[in-house]
Motif scaffolding. Structure first.
Motif, PDB file in Angstrom:
ATOM      1  N   LEU A  58       0.764  -1.208   0.090  1.00  0.00           N
ATOM      2  CA  LEU A  58       0.032   0.094  -0.070  1.00  0.00           C
ATOM      3  C   LEU A  58       0.833   1.367   0.146  1.00  0.00           C
ATOM      4  N   ARG A  59       1.854   1.204   0.752  1.00  0.00           N
ATOM      5  CA  ARG A  59       2.765   2.268   0.694  1.00  0.00           C
ATOM      6  C   ARG A  59       3.501   2.633  -0.593  1.00  0.00           C
ATOM      7  N   SER A  60       4.085   1.480  -1.150  1.00  0.00           N
ATOM      8  CA  SER A  60       4.639   1.497  -2.477  1.00  0.00           C
ATOM      9  C   SER A  60       3.721   1.775  -3.633  1.00  0.00           C
ATOM     10  N   ALA A  61       2.461   1.425  -3.521  1.00  0.00           N
ATOM     11  CA  ALA A  61       1.341   1.972  -4.438  1.00  0.00           C
ATOM     12  C   ALA A  61       1.215   3.554  -4.498  1.00  0.00           C
ATOM     13  N   ILE A  62       1.300   4.079  -3.119  1.00  0.00           N
ATOM     14  CA  ILE A  62       1.082   5.491  -3.220  1.00  0.00           C
ATOM     15  C   ILE A  62       2.329   6.228  -3.588  1.00  0.00           C
ATOM     16  N   ARG A  63       3.539   5.802  -3.299  1.00  0.00           N
ATOM     17  CA  ARG A  63       4.492   6.458  -3.598  1.00  0.00           C
ATOM     18  C   ARG A  63       4.816   6.397  -5.290  1.00  0.00           C
ATOM     19  N   SER A  64       4.334   5.344  -5.951  1.00  0.00           N
ATOM     20  CA  SER A  64       4.721   5.053  -7.282  1.00  0.00           C
ATOM     21  C   SER A  64       3.779   5.579  -8.148  1.00  0.00           C
ATOM     22  N   ARG A  65       2.537   6.021  -7.538  1.00  0.00           N
ATOM     23  CA  ARG A  65       1.520   6.201  -8.673  1.00  0.00           C
ATOM     24  C   ARG A  65       1.693   7.717  -9.181  1.00  0.00           C
ATOM     25  N   PRO A  66       2.148   8.695  -8.690  1.00  0.00           N
ATOM     26  CA  PRO A  66       2.235   9.967  -9.602  1.00  0.00           C
ATOM     27  C   PRO A  66       3.004   9.826 -10.704  1.00  0.00           C
ATOM     28  N   ALA A  67       4.387   9.039 -10.631  1.00  0.00           N
ATOM     29  CA  ALA A  67       5.126   8.868 -11.742  1.00  0.00           C
ATOM     30  C   ALA A  67       4.371   8.054 -12.707  1.00  0.00           C
ATOM     31  N   THR A  68       3.627   6.799 -12.416  1.00  0.00           N
ATOM     32  CA  THR A  68       2.924   5.894 -13.275  1.00  0.00           C
ATOM     33  C   THR A  68       1.986   6.891 -14.051  1.00  0.00           C
ATOM     34  N   ALA A  69       1.076   7.619 -13.145  1.00  0.00           N
ATOM     35  CA  ALA A  69      -0.087   8.368 -13.772  1.00  0.00           C
ATOM     36  C   ALA A  69       0.520   9.545 -14.643  1.00  0.00           C
ATOM     37  N   SER A  70       1.769  10.030 -14.575  1.00  0.00           N
ATOM     38  CA  SER A  70       2.254  11.021 -15.447  1.00  0.00           C
ATOM     39  C   SER A  70       2.780  10.335 -16.548  1.00  0.00           C
TER      40      SER A  70
END
Length: 229
Positions: free
Chosen positions: A217-229
């Protein structure tokens, strides 16, 4: 259900993470959509859901469901309870074994407390994602009796999603037919001709830990902005 990815009855996933990557390919049509939320049913559904959320660029959260075990035979489910208090009961088992309403309430109270504890443990103060008007992809590591997923779908109605999608790596044909009617879309990679347990579709079916759930869950929060961009 996909016939091109798995064509032989003995095909197996290496582990839950690989199963999630397979499902992500089958859910490609949801990639990049801002209305999509991915929910994993802890614990085993979270590693699967993590791979889906990462591939789709969608936020990840947990949606908790606890089995209600038959008194003295806790491995046998007489129902399930989900976040928000929704309960699904297996009336056939309850009637056949003569289980009292008192015993059902006691099990629901006990597992309800465990739901609260686990939500606090997994989210660590983070609020649950808003599901109102969203396309919600609900993920587990497989369907057997389907009691947990039924409870999750019933509880999700209170959150008013616009669409619910059930995504599982493996399920028996009977559960596949049932859930195809219970949700807007069902995505299942394999339906073994002789289904005995979810774990038969995995080479590594090691139990997922609470710490692994928190870490994903922590990793998903950290990685999502880069994935979304």
């Amino acid at each position: 259900m996909s016939d091109d990815l798995f064509t032989e009855p003995d095909d197996m996933f290496q582990d839950r993470r690989e199963a999630g990557r397979v499902l992500a390919r089958l859910l490609e049509h949801y990639r990049g959509r801002p209305d999509v939320v991915v929910l994993g049913l802890p614990r085993g559904g979270v590693p699967v859901a993590y791979e889906i959320a990462t591939a789709l660029g969608a936020p990840l959260d947990v949606f908790l469901v606890r089995k209600l075990g038959v008194p003295g035979r806790e491995e046998l489910a007489m129902g399930a309870i989900a976040s928000g208090g929704a309960i699904v009961l297996n009336e056939d088992i309850i009637g056949r074994l003569g289980i009292s309403q008192w015993a059902i309430r006691a099990a629901a109270d006990r597992e309800g407390q465990e739901l609260i504890r686990r939500e606090e443990t997994y989210r660590q103060g983070r609020p649950a994602l808003d599901l109102d008007g969203k396309t919600v992809i609900v993920v587990d590591d497989g369907l057997a009796t389907g009691a947990s997923m039924r409870a999750a779908l019933q509880a999700l109605r209170r959150h008013r999603p616009s669409r619910t999608v059930v995504a599982v790596p493996t399920a028996p044909e009977s559960a596949y037919r049932d859930f195809a009617r219970l949700t807007d879309e069902l995505v299942c990679a394999v339906t073994p001709p002789y289904f005995f347990a979810v774990g038969q579709s995995y080479r590594d079916f090691t139990q997922t830990t609470d710490e692994e759930v928190r870490s994903l869950l922590r990793s998903a929060i950290r990685s999502r902005p880069a994935t979304a961009s």
